[in-house]
Write an enzyme that holds these catalytic residues in place. Structure first.
Site, mmCIF file in Angstrom:
data_model
loop_
_atom_site.group_PDB
_atom_site.id
_atom_site.type_symbol
_atom_site.label_atom_id
_atom_site.label_comp_id
_atom_site.label_asym_id
_atom_site.label_seq_id
_atom_site.Cartn_x
_atom_site.Cartn_y
_atom_site.Cartn_z
ATOM 1 N N TYR A 104 0.885 -1.161 0.000
ATOM 2 C CA TYR A 104 0.000 0.000 0.000
ATOM 3 C C TYR A 104 0.927 1.216 0.000
ATOM 4 C CZ TYR A 104 -3.555 3.344 1.629
ATOM 5 O OH TYR A 104 -4.403 4.421 1.741
ATOM 6 N N ASP A 145 -2.084 -1.308 -4.094
ATOM 7 C CA ASP A 145 -2.389 0.076 -4.452
ATOM 8 C C ASP A 145 -1.064 0.815 -4.541
ATOM 9 O OD1 ASP A 145 -3.225 2.649 -4.752
ATOM 10 O OD2 ASP A 145 -4.322 2.779 -2.876
ATOM 11 N N ASP A 246 -13.936 2.671 -2.751
ATOM 12 C CA ASP A 246 -13.773 3.519 -3.931
ATOM 13 C C ASP A 246 -12.817 2.901 -4.957
ATOM 14 O OD1 ASP A 246 -11.716 3.888 -2.128
ATOM 15 O OD2 ASP A 246 -11.783 6.079 -2.147
#
Length: 256
Positions: A104, A145, A246
């Site tokens: 992340y 991510d 999201d």
């Protein structure tokens, strides 16, 4: 082997979505980011009841990473080093004999901020991490991510967004430096077309319908493994459901 990455924006809030996704898709490994939960509160029992084991590291309210495997994740390593530096943003484990690095990457805030410089340094340290622990001639998956859209086709309006965090030339350059260690963008190997995104801002009305997104969640692999990839795709269904994250999951299949 099917591997997926999904930034859940709180595992406790999205647990029903995660459990349903596991049931429908049966991945060998699902890697989560932004679990936002300390280890003592991670819902491992619910995942175990669904037929999965988990390795995880988190903290209350933000960050947090996990690798969920149909087989128990093995050789688990957290953070960049023995001191577990950056542990709530990086976890590595073997699933089905394939090492997976789940990250992340820090968002970085504004380009002229210290947090943005910290993001660039974090990525440089990641390149050192790959050099220290892995070999580009052997199978390895890096996913998560990345908080960076690598190319113009990875954002809905490259002229408007150029220079913003997530599509800034400085961070794109550093990301390419990490990639040159020996990674292939598995999604782009199969889908060179534009208009494919993983992140859709809550604040933008009808963002998914109007394709107002960013591709900042990725599955990359070393060449020996990437050459065995069968496909890689973005699953928009969870993003369109009730109380979604999201972000949408990214999934890759490998012939191993």
């Amino acid at each position: 082997m099917k591997v997926a990455s999904f930034i859940v924006n709180s595992i406790r809030v999205r647990l029903p979505i995660v459990l349903e996704w596991l049931k429908k898709n049966s991945p060998d490994a699902l890697c989560l980011q932004e679990t936002k939960v300390p280890d003592s509160k991670f819902p491992w029992k619910e995942l175990e009841a669904a037929g999965y084991s988990a390795a995880y590291r988190g903290e209350k309210g933000y960050n947090g990473v996990a690798i969920i495997g149909r087989e128990k994740p093995r050789a688990v390593r957290v953070g960049f080093d023995k001191e577990e530096t950056g542990g709530s943003r990086l976890i590595c484990a073997e699933v089905g004999g394939v090492p997976i690095v789940n990250t992340y990457v820090p968002q970085g805030y504004e380009p002229d901020s210290e947090r943005f410089l910290d993001k660039l340094e974090w990525l440089r340290r990641l390149r050192e991490y790959f050099e220290e622990y892995f070999d580009p001639r052997k199978p390895l998956v890096w996913l998560g991510d990345f908080n960076i859209a690598p190319e113009a086709i990875d954002v809905y309006d490259p002229e408007l967004l150029d220079g913003q965090v997530g599509f800034n030339p400085d961070e794109r350059e550093v990301l390419q430096m990490v990639k040159k260690w020996g990674f292939v963008d598995v999604f782009r190997r199969h889908h060179p077309e534009p208009g494919q995104y993983t992140f859709y801002d809550y604040q933008m009305r009808n963002a998914v319908k109007n394709k107002l997104g960013w591709r900042i969640d990725h599955i990359w692999a070393t060449k020996p493994l990437a050459e065995k990839s069968r496909d890689c795709w973005i699953d928009l269904e969870p993003r369109l459901g009730e109380k979604p994250s999201d972000h949408a999951p990214v999934v890759a299949e490998f012939g191993v």
